[in-house]
Design a protein around this motif. Structure first.
Motif, short mmCIF file in Angstrom:
data_model
loop_
_atom_site.label_atom_id
_atom_site.label_comp_id
_atom_site.label_asym_id
_atom_site.label_seq_id
_atom_site.Cartn_x
_atom_site.Cartn_y
_atom_site.Cartn_z
N TYR A 112 -21.62 8.41 -17.20
CA TYR A 112 -22.35 8.79 -18.42
C TYR A 112 -22.28 10.29 -18.63
O TYR A 112 -22.09 10.78 -19.73
N ASN A 114 -38.58 5.39 -21.42
CA ASN A 114 -37.70 5.22 -22.60
C ASN A 114 -36.61 4.21 -22.24
O ASN A 114 -35.52 4.58 -21.79
N GLN A 167 -32.88 4.29 -23.29
CA GLN A 167 -31.93 5.19 -22.64
C GLN A 167 -31.10 4.41 -21.63
O GLN A 167 -31.64 3.63 -20.83
N GLU A 168 -29.80 4.62 -21.62
CA GLU A 168 -28.91 3.82 -20.78
C GLU A 168 -29.19 4.03 -19.30
O GLU A 168 -29.09 3.10 -18.49
N THR A 169 -29.55 5.23 -18.91
CA THR A 169 -29.83 5.49 -17.50
C THR A 169 -30.97 4.62 -16.99
O THR A 169 -30.90 4.05 -15.90
N CYS A 170 -32.03 4.48 -17.80
CA CYS A 170 -33.16 3.64 -17.39
C CYS A 170 -32.76 2.17 -17.35
O CYS A 170 -33.17 1.42 -16.45
#
Length: 900
Positions: free
Chosen positions: A238, A336, A339-342
């Protein structure tokens, strides 16, 4: 060497004696020794075939092949490239969840003689995969063939040209490979030597223990990368998208730690690791965490704090009691989750399995918390696929039966997010989800009445909205559309369409829009009087609702009755007014599409002219996306069937932008543009503009287009161009190879192409010089081959072409020789009066030859022609009478010759 020495000693003892018994023993010993060597060689050969690949050897092979690839004939390949530019720290390019299966990378290879191959390189070998999927462009990882030991062997088997050119380049290839491989070897030996010398006693034991732990950890990592490692590389991927490519290139170099392992060495390490794993019990998680401090430190440096906090919360979900679980779910929801990280943090630490398992519990609060999180993170395509793989859909479908409305809503919304790809939609249907989702629509029965303030009514509306949302996603499959119809979804959708809740109307109209592509649905939509409500909702201020209503009308307007209903309910005026707002391109595409389909009816075209829609459509021919242009040009093509509209388009300056669109590549756009240009070419003044802009040459060049629909549409458009151009014969001859191209199109298998080309030949043959040229090009035998057809459209234009081609030389005789006359007689039995007229004219021309007269008479044409002499069509009357006259004159001449 010990084994060899012992063998020599045995032979010495045997040879000490001189008798024959010792001699026999010596021969047996030699034979046993030879057998032993043979078995060893065979076993070594067998092992060498099983040697697995590693990232370094695969990368070296690909780099070598790149050096020998290019456009030249001597190159081994046209091109070879990775499907992913990102390289993980272990040298692999496959996603972590595929590395678990031993996969290293995916390569797109274009040989000179076959189509592009999508190849998987794994530890087991190289094999062909399913290629990239259509819906989301991801790799279909399923193996489609045998496994080969390396990439070169695979390509030799798949491409003869590669094998041929590779044999020429084999020496250079092997030399390059040898230059690269030995450089990896010495540092390993140089490092190993001093270590061995420094070892003593307990040091050796410590080293052996570390080697065992290292071997086991390497084996574990090969089978399943650790969760934190997967998270690290995911976030690296990412982050790398945000970095400068040059910076990424320099950053990646120092990540290589230690020399790469050769295939043979990798095989030995793997074998020893398997033995070690059998002997030694699994080490604790603490010791494994200490195996890769560099990666963990890098992960700590790279990943945001939310990642670690979510991991902790997932641990509470796994091991906590009911209260702790609810608190953990609430805390997780505060992040959040868009969000892709989460999202990936939840997946990488095993949170998806826990969330899905919570849906099987009896605790409503846990279920609600779990579904709220799944609903948010299921917007991610990877998460969607993971949910399906983990069996999440059956549990969600079962949740739809819950008495709690909040649970129903959340489950339906999550299904709506997950069912974005085919396998998920199949799963929903297979587990009975369609019937249950349709049942949710019944909750909105009170929503047709004015909105009330009670919470109960609001929840009913929300349940129905979520059900419609899920059905909208599922309705992209034909089988699911049928399942919705059979479950009684159409009456319920029709009832919900009367509601005043816009957030409800959008998924309802969206579902109807998807389903209206099927004829069964269109009939049901008419029966339920849905068109009236679609037109009514066009007047809404919500642009998304306007878009979906217009799209639904576009799908339904294939039927004449629907087009009339749109006009009767005032929908045409609203559609014309929506053309003025061009900012929302999606809505504009839907509105122009609805106008196009409604323009098929002449009564609607008259209305659009009253509403000044044609001038607005002409203004949309420039600076618009292709999706809009296809519909705009399609609508103008239908409108220009009327003389007044053709004049209007010309006066508004619509001809030049239409001609400019002939140079595009979009198939649907080219079909519509050629139709519109052909319609405009009927008017002489418009034809002069088209000719001046070189439009006829552009139309002729489209006859080379690979798509049959474009070829046919271009040929139809050429007919009015040839008819309305001064000196048309000279213009046609000016196109180099144009006549030969037209004649060769008679070899097509497409009936529409054949009919359009026959129509073009009819117009071309009006000029005697052109008729002579196409005769020399073999038009007569090609037309004769088409005579045995049952397609009335082709029959009509084929008969017209034959009639016109009879005007040159001995073509009449040639048609008889090529057996084209007898099949034409059968055309007279058709139900189409246009076919009768064209056939009678062709038979009249053919009957000028005596042999053809005999054939026409023998096939029973006279009786059929006699009936047509009484037709109200004057051309048909004259042609039929002329043919009978020729047959009669031949009969009289024959009788006279006989008696004289």
């Amino acid at each position: 060497m010990k084994e060899d020495t012992s063998t020599v000693n045995i032979l010495d003892k045997v040879t000490k004696g001189e008798d024959s018994e010792n001699e026999i023993k010596m021969k047996i010993a030699r034979l046993l020794s030879q057998l032993d060597l043979h078995l060893l060689n065979h076993y070594l050969k067998h092992i060498s075939l099983e040697i697995s690949l590693n990232p370094t050897s695969v990368k070296n092979d690909i780099e070598m092949l790149k050096n020998f690839s290019g456009k030249g004939e001597q190159t081994v390949l046209e091109s070879i490239s990775y499907t992913s530019d990102y390289e993980f720290s272990n040298g692999c390019r496959a996603p972590p969840w595929r590395q678990i299966h031993g996969e290293i990378c995916y390569v797109l290879v274009k040989p000179h003689d076959v189509e592009t191959l999508c190849v998987t390189c794994s530890a087991e070998g190289v094999f062909l995969n399913g290629g990239k999927t259509d819906n989301e462009g991801e790799i279909n990882y399923e193996r489609k063939g045998e496994i080969y030991k390396d990439l070169v062997t695979f390509l030799k088997e798949k491409s003869a040209k590669f094998s041929e050119n590779m044999s020429k380049q084999e020496k250079r290839f092997s030399d390059e490979k040898e230059k690269k491989e030995p450089t990896n070897e010495p540092p390993e030996k140089e490092e190993a030597a001093p270590v061995q010398k420094a070892l003593t006693g307990s040091g050796k034991r410590t080293l052996e223990k570390n080697q065992i732990n290292f071997g086991k950890s390497q084996m574990t990592k090969r089978l399943e990368p650790s969760l934190s490692w997967k998270a690290t590389v995911r976030f690296k991927e990412y982050r790398s998208l945000l970095r400068d490519p040059q910076e990424e290139k320099h950053r990646r170099r120092p990540e290589r730690s230690g020399p790469p392992v050769k295939p043979g060495r990798a095989q030995l390490v793997r074998k020893s690791n398997e033995k070690i794993e059998e002997i030694i019990s699994e080490s604790s998680s603490e010791s494994e965490e200490g195996e890769e401090p560099l990666d963990r430190q890098e992960a700590n440096a790279d990943l945001p704090s939310e990642y670690w906090q979510i991991q902790k919360l997932v641990k509470y979900l796994k091991g906590g009691n009911q209260t702790a679980t609810v608190i953990a779910l609430c805390s997780m929801k505060d992040f959040n989750l868009a969000q892709e990280t989460c999202q990936l943090a939840i997946r990488d630490v095993g949170g998806l399995e826990v969330l899905i398992n919570l849906l099987d519990t009896d605790e409503v609060k846990c279920k609600i918390g779990s579904l709220k999180i799944l609903k948010e993170i299921s917007h991610n395509p990877q998460i969607r696929r993971n949910i399906v793989d983990l069996g999440g859909l059956p549990v969600m479908v079962n949740t739809l039966d819950s008495p709690h409305k909040s649970l129903k809503c959340l489950a339906a919304e999550t299904i709506a997010n997950v069912a974005k790809f085919r396998r998920a939609r199949q799963a929903v249907r297979r587990y009975g989800g369609i019937t249950k989702l349709v049942a949710l629509l019944d909750c909105g029965k009170s929503s047709a009445e004015p909105a009330q303030s009670s919470l109960y009514d609001a929840r009913d509306v929300e349940v129905a909205r979520c059900g419609a949302l899920a059905l909208w996603s599922c309705s992209k499959s034909y089988t699911n559309k049928e399942a919705i119809r059979k479950a009684g979804g159409i009456p319920l959708l029709a009832r919900l369409l009367k509601t005043s809740h816009e957030n409800m109307l959008i998924p309802v109209v969206g579902t109807l829009q998807e389903c209206a592509s099927e004829e069964n649905y269109r009939a049901a939509i008419k029966a339920e009087r849905i068109i009236e409500n679609l037109v009514k909702n066009l007047n809404s201020e919500n642009e998304q609702l306007q878009e979906h209503c217009a799209m639904a009308i576009y799908q339904c307007a294939e039927d004449k009755e629907t087009r009339d209903l749109v006009r009767l309910h005032g929908g045409l005026k609203r559609l014309a007014s929506l053309l003025d707002n061009t900012d929302n391109k999606e809505r504009l595409a839907a509105v122009t599409g609805a106008i196009w389909k409604c323009s098929i009816s002449k009564e609607n075209v008259t209305k659009f002219r009253e509403y000044k829609a044609i001038e607005t459509l002409v203004g949309l021919l420039t600076d618009q996306p292709e999706e809009v242009l296809v519909n705009v040009v399609g609508a103008l093509g239908e409108c220009c069937q009327d003389y007044e509209n053709r004049v209007l388009v010309r006066k508004c300056g619509g001809i030049p932008p239409l001609v400019n669109l002939l140079v595009g590549v979009n198939q649907a756009l080219l079909v519509n543009v050629t139709k519109a240009v052909g319609a405009c070419a009927v008017e002489p003044e418009s034809m002069m503009i088209i000719d001046r802009l070189d439009g006829v040459r552009l139309l002729w060049s489209l006859l080379k287009n690979p798509h049959p629909e474009v070829k046919a549409s271009a040929a139809w458009a050429l007919c009015p161009c040839i008819q309305n151009t001064k000196d048309a014969g000279e213009m046609v001859r000016s196109f180099v190879g144009g006549l030969e191209l037209v004649v060769n199109l008679l070899k097509s298998d497409n009936k529409e192409v054949l009919a359009s080309v026959c129509a073009a030949i009819t117009n071309i043959a009006n000029d005697q010089e052109n008729l002579a040229v196409i005769t020399d090009r073999g038009v007569v035998p090609l037309l004769s081959k088409l005579a045995n057809t049952n397609n009335d459209k082709l029959r009509r234009h084929l008969a017209e072409a034959i009639s016109r081609c009879c005007m040159w030389g001995r073509n009449r005789v040639a048609f008889g020789e090529y057996k084209a006359v007898a099949p034409l007689v059968h055309y007279l039995k058709s139900d189409d009066p246009n076919v009768h007229r064209a056939t009678a004219q062709a038979l009249y021309q053919l009957s000028e030859d005596a042999d053809n007269c005999v054939t026409i008479h023998e096939n029973g044409a006279v009786k059929l022609l006699l009936d047509m002499v009484g037709s109200t069509d004057q051309d048909l009357q004259e042609a039929a009478a002329g043919c009978i006259s020729n047959i009669r004159r031949l009969a009289l001449a024959t009788e006279k010759a006989r008696y004289t």
